[in-house]
Design a protein around this motif. Structure first.
Motif, mmCIF file in Angstrom:
data_model
loop_
_atom_site.group_PDB
_atom_site.id
_atom_site.type_symbol
_atom_site.label_atom_id
_atom_site.label_comp_id
_atom_site.label_asym_id
_atom_site.label_seq_id
_atom_site.Cartn_x
_atom_site.Cartn_y
_atom_site.Cartn_z
ATOM 1 N N PRO A 52 -5.699 -4.852 -9.759
ATOM 2 C CA PRO A 52 -7.054 -5.251 -9.793
ATOM 3 C C PRO A 52 -8.038 -5.478 -9.409
ATOM 4 C CG PRO A 52 -6.226 -6.739 -11.549
ATOM 5 C CD PRO A 52 -4.786 -6.512 -10.035
ATOM 6 N N PRO A 53 -9.186 -5.941 -9.277
ATOM 7 C CA PRO A 53 -10.811 -6.325 -8.114
ATOM 8 C C PRO A 53 -10.232 -7.519 -8.095
ATOM 9 C CG PRO A 53 -11.604 -5.160 -10.079
ATOM 10 C CD PRO A 53 -10.049 -5.408 -10.249
ATOM 11 N N VAL A 54 -10.537 -7.651 -6.276
ATOM 12 C CA VAL A 54 -10.450 -9.052 -5.425
ATOM 13 C C VAL A 54 -11.180 -9.599 -5.604
ATOM 14 C CG1 VAL A 54 -9.287 -10.126 -3.469
ATOM 15 C CG2 VAL A 54 -8.330 -8.290 -3.805
ATOM 16 N N ALA A 55 -11.468 -10.528 -6.819
ATOM 17 C CA ALA A 55 -13.077 -11.146 -6.529
ATOM 18 C C ALA A 55 -13.190 -12.661 -5.563
ATOM 19 C CB ALA A 55 -13.902 -10.669 -7.971
ATOM 20 N N TYR A 56 -12.287 -13.209 -6.185
ATOM 21 C CA TYR A 56 -12.662 -15.121 -5.356
ATOM 22 C C TYR A 56 -11.482 -14.791 -4.561
ATOM 23 C CZ TYR A 56 -14.154 -14.929 -9.909
ATOM 24 O OH TYR A 56 -15.054 -15.471 -11.110
ATOM 25 N N PRO A 57 -11.890 -16.127 -3.165
ATOM 26 C CA PRO A 57 -11.381 -16.349 -2.381
ATOM 27 C C PRO A 57 -9.811 -17.057 -2.584
ATOM 28 C CG PRO A 57 -13.320 -17.612 -2.571
ATOM 29 C CD PRO A 57 -13.276 -16.361 -3.809
ATOM 30 N N CYS A 58 -9.119 -16.655 -1.646
ATOM 31 C CA CYS A 58 -7.516 -17.610 -1.803
ATOM 32 C C CYS A 58 -7.881 -18.714 -1.467
ATOM 33 C CB CYS A 58 -6.747 -17.110 -1.293
ATOM 34 S SG CYS A 58 -4.591 -17.483 -1.520
ATOM 35 N N PHE A 59 -7.086 -19.977 -1.755
ATOM 36 C CA PHE A 59 -6.749 -21.585 -1.272
ATOM 37 C C PHE A 59 -5.096 -21.214 -1.277
ATOM 38 C CE2 PHE A 59 -11.287 -21.279 -2.979
ATOM 39 C CZ PHE A 59 -12.260 -21.113 -2.002
ATOM 40 N N TYR A 60 -4.710 -20.875 -0.933
ATOM 41 C CA TYR A 60 -3.409 -20.941 -0.789
ATOM 42 C C TYR A 60 -3.291 -20.202 -0.243
ATOM 43 C CZ TYR A 60 -5.329 -22.468 -5.715
ATOM 44 O OH TYR A 60 -5.807 -23.315 -6.367
ATOM 45 N N GLY A 61 -3.384 -19.149 0.888
ATOM 46 C CA GLY A 61 -2.784 -19.162 2.290
ATOM 47 C C GLY A 61 -2.743 -17.364 2.659
ATOM 48 N N MET A 62 -3.684 -16.895 1.813
ATOM 49 C CA MET A 62 -3.773 -15.497 1.890
ATOM 50 C C MET A 62 -5.407 -15.256 2.214
ATOM 51 S SD MET A 62 -2.138 -12.737 1.054
ATOM 52 C CE MET A 62 -1.217 -13.332 0.670
ATOM 53 N N ASP A 63 -4.936 -14.610 3.548
ATOM 54 C CA ASP A 63 -6.619 -14.015 4.608
ATOM 55 C C ASP A 63 -7.532 -13.699 3.597
ATOM 56 O OD1 ASP A 63 -8.184 -14.319 6.124
ATOM 57 O OD2 ASP A 63 -7.825 -13.146 7.531
ATOM 58 N N PHE A 64 -7.933 -13.907 2.523
ATOM 59 C CA PHE A 64 -9.460 -13.219 1.982
ATOM 60 C C PHE A 64 -10.768 -13.884 2.391
ATOM 61 C CE2 PHE A 64 -6.740 -11.575 -1.459
ATOM 62 C CZ PHE A 64 -6.162 -11.031 -1.622
ATOM 63 N N PRO A 65 -11.570 -12.772 2.926
ATOM 64 C CA PRO A 65 -13.148 -13.855 3.749
ATOM 65 C C PRO A 65 -13.459 -14.268 2.132
ATOM 66 C CG PRO A 65 -13.771 -11.692 2.799
ATOM 67 C CD PRO A 65 -11.843 -11.516 2.751
ATOM 68 N N THR A 66 -15.202 -14.588 2.217
ATOM 69 C CA THR A 66 -15.875 -15.807 1.247
ATOM 70 C C THR A 66 -15.918 -14.445 0.194
ATOM 71 O OG1 THR A 66 -17.908 -14.606 2.364
ATOM 72 C CG2 THR A 66 -16.612 -16.449 3.447
ATOM 73 N N ARG A 67 -16.172 -15.528 -0.596
ATOM 74 C CA ARG A 67 -17.039 -14.259 -1.965
ATOM 75 C C ARG A 67 -17.746 -13.579 -1.537
ATOM 76 N NH1 ARG A 67 -16.711 -13.821 -7.790
ATOM 77 N NH2 ARG A 67 -17.845 -14.619 -9.363
ATOM 78 N N GLN A 68 -18.630 -13.978 -0.979
ATOM 79 C CA GLN A 68 -19.818 -13.265 -1.126
ATOM 80 C C GLN A 68 -19.739 -11.785 0.059
ATOM 81 O OE1 GLN A 68 -22.396 -15.542 1.617
ATOM 82 N NE2 GLN A 68 -23.877 -14.942 -0.485
ATOM 83 N N GLU A 69 -18.226 -12.067 0.305
ATOM 84 C CA GLU A 69 -17.946 -10.630 1.274
ATOM 85 C C GLU A 69 -16.698 -9.618 0.851
ATOM 86 O OE1 GLU A 69 -17.017 -11.333 5.599
ATOM 87 O OE2 GLU A 69 -16.291 -13.744 4.234
ATOM 88 N N LEU A 70 -16.537 -10.228 -0.711
ATOM 89 C CA LEU A 70 -15.534 -9.043 -1.256
ATOM 90 C C LEU A 70 -16.424 -8.056 -2.229
ATOM 91 C CD1 LEU A 70 -12.904 -12.408 -2.378
ATOM 92 C CD2 LEU A 70 -12.251 -10.347 -0.942
ATOM 93 N N ILE A 71 -15.867 -7.275 -1.529
ATOM 94 C CA ILE A 71 -16.968 -6.051 -2.198
ATOM 95 C C ILE A 71 -16.701 -6.428 -4.135
ATOM 96 C CG2 ILE A 71 -15.245 -4.201 -2.513
ATOM 97 C CD1 ILE A 71 -17.536 -2.106 -1.310
ATOM 98 N N ALA A 72 -15.749 -6.941 -4.513
ATOM 99 C CA ALA A 72 -15.539 -6.468 -5.610
ATOM 100 C C ALA A 72 -16.113 -8.247 -6.446
ATOM 101 C CB ALA A 72 -13.933 -6.867 -6.143
ATOM 102 N N ALA A 73 -16.747 -8.820 -5.878
ATOM 103 C CA ALA A 73 -17.353 -9.517 -6.287
ATOM 104 C C ALA A 73 -18.802 -9.740 -6.219
ATOM 105 C CB ALA A 73 -17.374 -11.158 -5.200
ATOM 106 N N THR A 74 -19.529 -8.459 -5.411
ATOM 107 C CA THR A 74 -20.566 -8.260 -5.589
ATOM 108 C C THR A 74 -21.380 -7.287 -6.358
ATOM 109 O OG1 THR A 74 -20.525 -7.768 -3.534
ATOM 110 C CG2 THR A 74 -21.119 -9.877 -3.502
ATOM 111 N N HIS A 75 -20.714 -5.954 -6.058
ATOM 112 C CA HIS A 75 -20.558 -5.120 -6.606
ATOM 113 C C HIS A 75 -19.638 -4.515 -7.831
ATOM 114 C CE1 HIS A 75 -21.927 -5.042 -2.248
ATOM 115 N NE2 HIS A 75 -21.835 -3.497 -2.947
ATOM 116 N N SER A 76 -20.915 -3.938 -8.552
ATOM 117 C CA SER A 76 -20.066 -3.270 -10.040
ATOM 118 C C SER A 76 -18.976 -1.618 -9.335
ATOM 119 C CB SER A 76 -21.150 -2.503 -10.646
ATOM 120 O OG SER A 76 -21.953 -1.526 -10.331
#
Ligand code: AMP
Length: 481
Positions: free
Chosen positions: A388-412
């Motif tokens: 599914p769309p990755v829309a939130y950062p992970c705080f448990y050890g997976m390297d995702f960028p900030t919410r702003q940089e996650l394309i699914a968080a900011t784009h339809s």
């Protein structure tokens, strides 16, 4: 957790250890080789030899850091190791693991995979009482807590320290007397237990066991502490079983090796099912299914099997390009995509092509890949994602960028298709993802898709330094984490 905001930790890691085997460090070295995909920027091994600890840690791949000369220095019948995907910069070496200290109880070495969500608070508290930290990583707080514990017995000191930390931790601890494997009560990260003749082995993934010929016994259970010493193996619980475990579903989607058993079941099987269900959910007419190698291969095979559309290797990956090089800036990252992938023109020219990958993060890789496929003459390009769309950062050890940089968080979805320049883009549903997991009784952390964080925490926002909590992220008030 890091206190220096310019030095953001990324704690995708792999750990391995063995107790009771001659040439233990050689075996850990081989296991780290098998876990190299879990971290390429640093690694280390600490061995135990009749009361003395030997340690080698360095930046780079396992093959860069170790050779036949320095491995000889790592004497003894017990060793633990670590591979790390961390930050670049001068501080990287001091943060390399295993951390090893000599303190009032003797020697202690620790390897950690995961991310502690309350390390910053504990660290501030300890520093206020005079503790001096040598690194900027969260793992060091555990060592301080153990060292400061008033419990007489070492295992009691470990348990009381574990009770204070929160978040994701699969750990290996080594002392003069034992090796201890620990998994947090939610079980975020995997940790497998195995046997090699009379010795016990522990590793993040079972592919490490296959390499040294060890036999997989079972996983270290969430909330369990497995102690291996001269008397053999003992299992202790340091926390009651939580009602809802939170196994990281992204281990099965992307991070682990498909030839591993993850959380006790086949990662390959999970990925193939992800692809099959994706094909059912996102039907489209096409001539060929191609994966983004290596991450999309298993799902693309499943997609092809389910849809009957032929599978082919339209993209070829250069395996000699490390992630290290691609990391720092957007411009270099863009360039890196071309270094990493090339097109087999005959496979895509004049065709309607389905491209399967496991996930979209920023969308940069896919955009470049699509451009290359288009230039090679594809008639249509349909992007399919086996998560599914990755829309939130992970705080448990997976390297995702900030919410702003996650394309699914900011784009339809439409905007994503436009950005990627594809004819269509479709994601797997949350239900479809869960249905693909081989053991339907297991509970998974889905925070990166839903924003529902199973372990609450407070976190300093990277840019403002402002303190925010999971509640605020869930409420969507803070988007720049
Ligand atoms: P992007 O170009 O930023 O959308 O990156 C997408 C690619 O990154 C996909 O091929 C994924 O397999 C890969 N990927 C997914 N999660 C991660 C992660 N946590 N760390 C590094 N790469 C990832």
């Amino acid at each position: 957790m890091c206190t220096d905001k310019s030095d953001k930790p990324r704690e995708e890691c792999g750990i391995a250890g063995i107790w009771g085997a001659p040439e233990a460090s050689n075996l850990v070295y081989l296991m780290l080789y098998g876990l190299q995909h879990r971290g390429q920027e640093g690694c280390g091994i600490v061995s135990w030899d009749s009361g003395t600890f030997h340690s080698i840690r360095g930046r780079g791949l396992v093959a860069d850091v170790f050779d036949q000369h320095n491995l000889v220095e790592l004497k003894g019948a017990a060793a633990i190791g670590h591979v790390r995907y961390s930050t670049t910069g001068s501080s990287a070496l001091k943060n390399a693991q295993p951390l090893a200290v000599e303190y009032c109880r003797g020697n202690l070495a620790v390897s950690h995979n995961g991310n502690l969500v309350n390390a910053e608070e504990i660290r501030h508290e300890l520093e206020a009482y005079g503790s001096i930290f040598q690194t900027t990583i969260d793992t060091e707080v555990l060592i301080h807590l153990i060292a400061r514990s008033t419990k007489k017995n070492f295992l009691d000191a470990v348990v009381s320290s574990l009770e204070k930390i929160k978040g994701a931790y699969s750990l290996l601890l080594m002392t003069n007397d034992e090796m201890i494997a620990v998994r947090d009560p939610q079980g975020f990260r995997p940790l497998a237990l195995g046997k090699l003749k009379d010795a016990y082995v522990v590793a993040s993934e079972t592919c490490a066991f296959d390499l040294i010929g060890a036999e997989y016994i079972r996983d270290v259970e969430p909330g369990e502490m497995v102690v291996v010493d001269k008397n053999g193996l003992r299992s202790l619980r340091f926390a009651p079983a939580v009602e809802q475990q939170a196994l990281c579903v992204f281990e099965n989607i992307y991070f682990s090796r498909p030839d591993s058993l993850i959380f006790g079941t086949s990662c390959w099987k999970a990925r193939q099912s992800l692809g099959r269900i994706l094909a059912q959910e996102t039907k489209v007419e096409a001539d060929v299914v191609i994966p983004v190698p290596d991450s999309g291969v298993c799902a693309a095979i499943g997609f092809s099997q389910e849809s009957g559309i032929p599978f082919d290797m339209g993209l070829i990956r250069n395996h000699y390009v490390g992630r290290t090089f691609i990391e720092p800036s957007q411009s270099i990252r863009d360039f890196g995509v071309k270094l990493k992938f090339n097109i087999v023109k005959d496979i895509v020219a004049g065709k309607r092509v389905i491209v399967v990958d496991d996930s979209l993060v920023r969308g940069t890789t896919s955009r470049k890949i699509v451009k290359m496929i288009r230039q090679a003459g594809a008639k249509e390009i349909h992007m399919r994602l086996s998560s599914p769309p990755v829309a939130y950062p992970c705080f448990y050890g997976m390297d995702f960028p900030t919410r702003q940089e996650l394309i699914a968080a900011t784009h339809s979805l439409e905007e994503i298709a436009t950005y990627l320049r594809v004819d269509s883009v479709a994601y797997l549903s949350l239900e479809g993802m869960l249905a693909a997991m081989p053991d339907q009784k297991q509970n998974f952390c889905q925070a990166c898709f839903t924003g529902n964080y199973p372990v609450d925490f407070q976190k300093r926002a990277a840019k403002s330094g402002m303190c925010v909590s999971t509640k605020e992220i869930e409420g969507d008030r803070i988007t720049n984490l």
